[in-house]
Design a protein around this motif. Structure first.
Motif, PDB file in Angstrom:
ATOM      1  N   GLY A  56       0.826  -1.197   0.000  1.00 49.46           N
ATOM      2  CA  GLY A  56       0.000   0.000   0.000  1.00 49.46           C
ATOM      3  C   GLY A  56       0.864   1.253   0.000  1.00 49.46           C
ATOM      4  O   GLY A  56       2.068   1.196   0.245  1.00 49.46           O
ATOM      5  N   ASP A  63      -2.750  -3.189  -1.013  1.00 43.64           N
ATOM      6  CA  ASP A  63      -3.538  -2.951  -2.218  1.00 43.64           C
ATOM      7  C   ASP A  63      -3.963  -4.304  -2.770  1.00 43.64           C
ATOM      8  O   ASP A  63      -3.137  -5.196  -2.938  1.00 43.64           O
ATOM      9  CB  ASP A  63      -2.728  -2.200  -3.270  1.00 43.64           C
ATOM     10  CG  ASP A  63      -2.432  -0.760  -2.866  1.00 43.64           C
ATOM     11  OD1 ASP A  63      -3.109  -0.250  -1.954  1.00 43.64           O
ATOM     12  OD2 ASP A  63      -1.531  -0.157  -3.464  1.00 43.64           O
ATOM     13  N   SER A  77      -7.229  -0.119  -1.983  1.00 45.13           N
ATOM     14  CA  SER A  77      -6.385  -0.261  -0.814  1.00 45.13           C
ATOM     15  C   SER A  77      -7.225  -0.566   0.419  1.00 45.13           C
ATOM     16  O   SER A  77      -8.348  -0.068   0.548  1.00 45.13           O
ATOM     17  CB  SER A  77      -5.602   1.043  -0.596  1.00 45.13           C
ATOM     18  OG  SER A  77      -4.728   0.921   0.490  1.00 45.13           O
TER      19      SER A  77
END
Length: 146
Positions: A56, A63, A77
């Motif tokens: 992320g 993600d 995310s």
């Protein structure tokens, strides 16, 4: 690829740069994703998307990238520092949108209607419900049966 909601190793890809995501956290997130995928494609008979986990942009985020069999992708995310209930709610809210983008279908459907159900936190549970409120129906996420 044969659709499988068991999220086999060929469906879940952990990006090499995300190796620092602990095995426990990966297992936790995979199990929560599996609950929602069960409801979007009961029995894994129709869609079978591949799910990849990427780092992320911020700490404690992963993600998720969802890919169909043509290679089309979409993603979002998730804050992995949230409780299981909050992560499951986020997944139940966002994964159906990915299905709309990839497969042009809103799932899961409220029984007896053509409307997609929406997630809601009720007490300690995350459930699907009829957003229109015309059908008195709820179903725990991960237990939907078409």
């Amino acid at each position: 690829m044969t659709p499988s909601l068991a999220l086999s190793a060929d469906m879940l890809h952990l990006a090499p740069e995300k190796q620092n995501m602990g095995e426990h956290e990966m297992t936790r997130l995979s199990a929560l994703v599996a609950q929602v995928l069960h409801d979007l494609d009961p029995g894994g008979k129709k869609y079978g998307p591949a799910i990849s986990y990427l780092p992320g942009d911020t700490e404690n985020h992963a993600d998720l990238v969802i890919e169909d069999d043509t290679g089309m992708r979409c993603g979002f995310s998730v804050d992995t520092s949230l409780s299981d209930q909050e992560v499951l709610y986020e997944l139940a809210d966002r994964l159906p949108t990915a299905f709309v983008e990839l497969y042009a279908v809103g799932l899961p459907l409220v029984p007896g209607t053509e409307r997609p159900a929406t997630p809601e936190i009720i007490g300690n549970s995350v459930v699907w419900k009829d957003s229109a409120g015309t059908v008195s129906w709820t179903c725990p996420v991960g237990q939907y049966a078409a």
